[in-house]
Design a protein around this motif. Structure first.
Motif, short mmCIF file in Angstrom:
data_model
loop_
_atom_site.label_atom_id
_atom_site.label_comp_id
_atom_site.label_asym_id
_atom_site.label_seq_id
_atom_site.Cartn_x
_atom_site.Cartn_y
_atom_site.Cartn_z
N LEU A 51 0.87 -1.18 0.00
CA LEU A 51 0.00 0.00 0.00
C LEU A 51 0.90 1.23 0.00
CD1 LEU A 51 -2.63 -0.90 2.75
CD2 LEU A 51 -2.93 -1.00 0.28
N ARG A 52 0.82 2.02 -1.04
CA ARG A 52 1.66 3.22 -1.11
C ARG A 52 0.79 4.46 -1.02
NH1 ARG A 52 6.87 2.18 -2.95
NH2 ARG A 52 7.16 0.04 -3.59
N THR A 53 1.14 5.33 -0.09
CA THR A 53 0.42 6.58 0.08
C THR A 53 1.43 7.68 0.37
OG1 THR A 53 0.14 6.32 2.46
CG2 THR A 53 -1.61 5.44 1.07
N PRO A 54 1.11 8.92 0.03
CA PRO A 54 2.02 10.01 0.36
C PRO A 54 2.01 10.25 1.87
CG PRO A 54 -0.01 10.88 -0.56
CD PRO A 54 -0.08 9.37 -0.67
N VAL A 55 3.16 10.52 2.42
CA VAL A 55 3.25 10.81 3.85
C VAL A 55 4.14 12.02 4.05
CG1 VAL A 55 2.83 8.46 4.66
CG2 VAL A 55 5.15 9.18 4.15
N PHE A 56 3.88 12.74 5.12
CA PHE A 56 4.68 13.90 5.50
C PHE A 56 4.73 14.98 4.42
CE2 PHE A 56 6.92 10.28 7.71
CZ PHE A 56 6.23 10.43 8.89
N THR A 57 3.64 15.13 3.68
CA THR A 57 3.58 16.19 2.68
C THR A 57 3.05 17.46 3.33
OG1 THR A 57 1.33 15.67 2.01
CG2 THR A 57 3.10 14.50 0.86
N GLU A 59 0.55 19.20 2.39
CA GLU A 59 -0.92 19.09 2.46
C GLU A 59 -1.35 18.22 3.65
OE1 GLU A 59 -4.72 17.78 -0.30
OE2 GLU A 59 -2.70 17.69 -1.13
N GLU A 60 -0.63 17.13 3.88
CA GLU A 60 -0.94 16.26 5.02
C GLU A 60 -0.85 17.04 6.33
OE1 GLU A 60 -0.81 12.24 5.22
OE2 GLU A 60 -2.05 12.82 3.53
N PHE A 61 0.25 17.77 6.51
CA PHE A 61 0.43 18.55 7.73
C PHE A 61 -0.62 19.65 7.85
CE2 PHE A 61 4.99 17.08 7.60
CZ PHE A 61 4.91 16.33 8.76
N ALA A 62 -0.91 20.33 6.75
CA ALA A 62 -1.87 21.44 6.77
C ALA A 62 -3.26 20.97 7.20
CB ALA A 62 -1.93 22.11 5.40
N PHE A 69 -1.98 6.06 7.62
CA PHE A 69 -2.79 5.45 8.68
C PHE A 69 -4.20 5.17 8.17
CE2 PHE A 69 -5.69 5.71 12.29
CZ PHE A 69 -5.15 4.75 13.12
N ASP A 70 -4.79 6.15 7.47
CA ASP A 70 -6.13 5.97 6.93
C ASP A 70 -6.19 4.80 5.96
OD1 ASP A 70 -6.89 8.18 8.42
OD2 ASP A 70 -6.79 9.57 6.71
N ALA A 71 -5.15 4.64 5.13
CA ALA A 71 -5.11 3.54 4.15
C ALA A 71 -5.02 2.19 4.86
CB ALA A 71 -3.92 3.72 3.20
N VAL A 72 -4.25 2.12 5.92
CA VAL A 72 -4.13 0.86 6.67
C VAL A 72 -5.45 0.52 7.34
CG1 VAL A 72 -3.02 -0.22 8.67
CG2 VAL A 72 -1.65 1.03 7.02
N VAL A 73 -6.09 1.49 7.96
CA VAL A 73 -7.38 1.24 8.62
C VAL A 73 -8.40 0.77 7.59
CG1 VAL A 73 -9.31 2.34 9.83
CG2 VAL A 73 -6.96 2.80 10.55
N ALA A 74 -8.44 1.41 6.43
CA ALA A 74 -9.39 1.00 5.39
C ALA A 74 -9.09 -0.42 4.91
CB ALA A 74 -9.33 1.98 4.22
N ALA A 75 -7.81 -0.75 4.73
CA ALA A 75 -7.44 -2.09 4.29
C ALA A 75 -7.83 -3.14 5.33
CB ALA A 75 -5.94 -2.15 4.01
N LEU A 76 -7.61 -2.83 6.60
CA LEU A 76 -7.98 -3.78 7.65
C LEU A 76 -9.50 -3.96 7.73
CD1 LEU A 76 -5.46 -2.74 10.44
CD2 LEU A 76 -5.46 -4.86 9.10
N ARG A 77 -10.24 -2.90 7.52
CA ARG A 77 -11.70 -3.01 7.57
C ARG A 77 -12.23 -3.84 6.40
NH1 ARG A 77 -12.82 3.15 9.34
NH2 ARG A 77 -12.71 2.80 11.58
#
Length: 82
Positions: A51-57, A59-62, A69-77
């Motif tokens: 699972l590849r997602t942008p991190v520490f961008t 936009e993420e901080f803003a 984290f959201d991608a992992v939670v969605a995958a687990l669900r």
């Protein structure tokens, strides 16, 4: 465990021998090596995530978000229990 689907990208698997040198510097050396059944090690590079997602961008901080984290939670669900 390395034969299982990738779950980390950290790249630190072995125990590490750490020592302080007389000049105050420190050195860390891995004192073992874990290999896959095909002889590959992931120390240093880490296991590539599936699972590849942008991190520490910016936009993420803003937006005070963590898309990884959201991608992992969605995958687990969405994961089917066997």
């Amino acid at each position: 465990m390395l034969g299982e689907p990738p779950v980390t990208a950290q790249g630190v698997f072995s125990d590490v021998l750490d020592r302080r040198l007389p000049n105050g510097m420190a050195v860390w050396l891995p004192n073992e090596e874990f290999l896959t059944s095909r002889g590959r090690t992931f120390d240093g590079t880490g296991i590539p995530p599936h699972l590849r997602t942008p991190v520490f961008t910016e936009e993420e901080f803003a937006k005070n978000r963590d898309s990884a984290f959201d991608a992992v939670v969605a995958a687990l669900r969405n994961q089917r229990l066997s």
